[in-house]
Design an enzyme around this catalytic site. Structure first.
Site, PDB file in Angstrom:
ATOM      1  N   GLU A 170       0.784  -1.239   0.000  1.00 60.79           N
ATOM      2  CA  GLU A 170       0.000   0.000   0.000  1.00 60.79           C
ATOM      3  C   GLU A 170       0.818   1.292   0.000  1.00 60.79           C
ATOM      4  O   GLU A 170       0.637   2.141   0.886  1.00 60.79           O
ATOM      5  CB  GLU A 170      -0.976  -0.004   1.181  1.00 60.79           C
ATOM      6  CG  GLU A 170      -2.039  -1.073   1.064  1.00 60.79           C
ATOM      7  CD  GLU A 170      -3.151  -0.953   2.081  1.00 60.79           C
ATOM      8  OE1 GLU A 170      -4.217  -1.549   1.874  1.00 60.79           O
ATOM      9  OE2 GLU A 170      -2.952  -0.259   3.113  1.00 60.79           O
ATOM     10  N   GLU A 294      -6.318  -7.728  -0.327  1.00 58.81           N
ATOM     11  CA  GLU A 294      -7.042  -7.330   0.882  1.00 58.81           C
ATOM     12  C   GLU A 294      -8.462  -6.933   0.491  1.00 58.81           C
ATOM     13  O   GLU A 294      -8.674  -6.207  -0.480  1.00 58.81           O
ATOM     14  CB  GLU A 294      -6.364  -6.160   1.603  1.00 58.81           C
ATOM     15  CG  GLU A 294      -5.017  -6.494   2.219  1.00 58.81           C
ATOM     16  CD  GLU A 294      -4.457  -5.347   3.055  1.00 58.81           C
ATOM     17  OE1 GLU A 294      -5.254  -4.476   3.484  1.00 58.81           O
ATOM     18  OE2 GLU A 294      -3.234  -5.316   3.264  1.00 58.81           O
TER      19      GLU A 294
END
Length: 389
Positions: A170, A294
């Protein structure tokens, strides 16, 4: 579900701490993230808490249950200090070694996810230090991150359980960086001074360098994975103009982000938003395999209140949550699971966030609805139909 798809769960909150996932680990401190926790505890107390947490949060029994449920992969977030060379933080390589032994015993694959970087690549609490995003501007720390990847590859390259290595979790590019600065305020503004969004140009270069380090070490059947920087549209040239072997693009897709981007708080709107993302995944999957590393069941509709994009009770408590009938709640969650998995399988599969949480939804009612983040609880409460895994 298709047998060749990845059906994974994340072992979030184990080797990389997130306060909301195990809030009592932070009791008696003002720390909101892993960076400040050792600063507020004695060395002895910090060691005791981390040791106890890691020993009990994830065990062999979890690997057995994950495999028995029908999952075939665990994505394991690891910190930049996993080798124990960044004091005062405590290394976690022994725990990762044990995880490989458990995975091989129960037929699971492991995706190692380098989840944090010194001075953070995103400024999230899960990036190690809230409100700070300076790693990409610090050349020595960029080199350090590459050294961690190299050491992980050398240690595990020949392990049967290794699926691959994700080089960075991320990284916050411009749009997500702007969101971070309002959601995660720095404890020390001076420490955060100079924080900036990571550019895609930096990411392209870093990913290329990571690939050039990892590919000669890892066998060709081991994946090298790159996160999309929160934008699936930026990667066509990168993958079509470079000669990569066995690479995967990871994207993270959350219902709460759809809410932040304007989706109404109801299952019909969620389905529409997820189908749109599924179309994007299918298009990108034409030129690079796409993995949804995710995602979760959590949303404001089932939480019974607008959580403003998933603001958790350690940050702000919302009053007046409306509880759905348990049968209706299970029906909604099962449908949301089916819709999302169907779309994620337009790529190569998924890893649900997460497997386990240490929260108390009964005695601490502010956590109502938050147990939908945990696949272990969702299975027990019949919010996931095992045939849909």
């Amino acid at each position: 579900m298709e047998q060749d798809k990845i059906k994974g769960v994340n072992l979030g909150g184990w080797l990389v701490l997130e306060k909301w996932m195990a809030p009592h680990l932070f009791d008696g401190t003002n720390a909101d993230d892993e960076y400040y926790l050792p600063q507020e505890l004695s060395e002895k107390e910090y060691l005791a808490r981390i040791t106890q947490h890691r020993s009990n949060f994830i065990t062999e029994a979890d690997f057995l249950r994950i495999a028995s449920a029908g999952f075939n992969l665990v994505r394991i977030p690891v910190p930049y200090f996993i080798f124990g060379d960044r004091k005062p933080f405590i290394g976690a390589i022994d725990e990762l070694d044990r995880a490989f032994n458990w995975a091989e015993a129960y037929g699971l694959k492991i995706l190692i996810d380098l989840h944090t970087a010194p001075d953070s690549q995103n400024g999230f609490d899960n990036g190690g230090i809230s409100g700070v995003c300076k790693w990409a501007q610090e050349p020595a720390e960029v080199e350090f991150e590459l050294s961690v990847l190299e050491r992980l590859a050398k240690r595990y390259h020949d392990r049967t359980a290794l699926y691959g290595i994700e080089v960075l979790n991320e990284p916050a590019t411009e749009k997500m960086f702007k969101s971070m600065t309002t959601r995660y305020l720095p404890r020390d503004p001076q420490k955060a001074s100079g924080s900036a969004a990571i550019t895609f140009e930096f990411l392209y270069d870093f990913y290329q360098r990571a690939y050039e380090i990892l590919r000669p070490i890892l066998p060709n059947d081991k994946v090298i994975m790159f996160h999309d920087g929160f934008d699936l549209s930026k990667w066509h040239a990168f993958f079509t103009e470079n000669d990569f072997e066995n690479v995967v693009l990871d994207t993270h897709q959350y219902l709460m982000v759809a809410e932040m981007e304007g989706a109404e708080l109801n299952p019909t709107a969620y389905e529409k938003a997820m189908n749109k993302i599924g179309d994007q995944i299918a298009a990108v999957n034409e030129y690079v395999p796409v993995f949804v590393g995710e995602w979760t069941l959590f949303n404001s509709y089932t939480a019974g209140i607008n959580t403003q994009g998933g603001i958790n009770p350690t940050q702000q408590e919302f009053k007046g949550a409306k509880h759905l009938d348990p049968a209706e709640l299970a029906k909604v969650y099962q449908k949301l699971w089916q819709i999302q998995v169907t779309n994620w399988n337009r790529g190569i599969g998924y890893a649900f966030w997460t497997w386990k949480l240490n929260i108390d939804t009964i005695n601490e009612p502010a956590w109502y609805g938050w147990d939908s983040w945990a696949a272990s609880r969702a299975l027990d409460r019949h919010w996931i139909n095992p045939k849909d895994i």
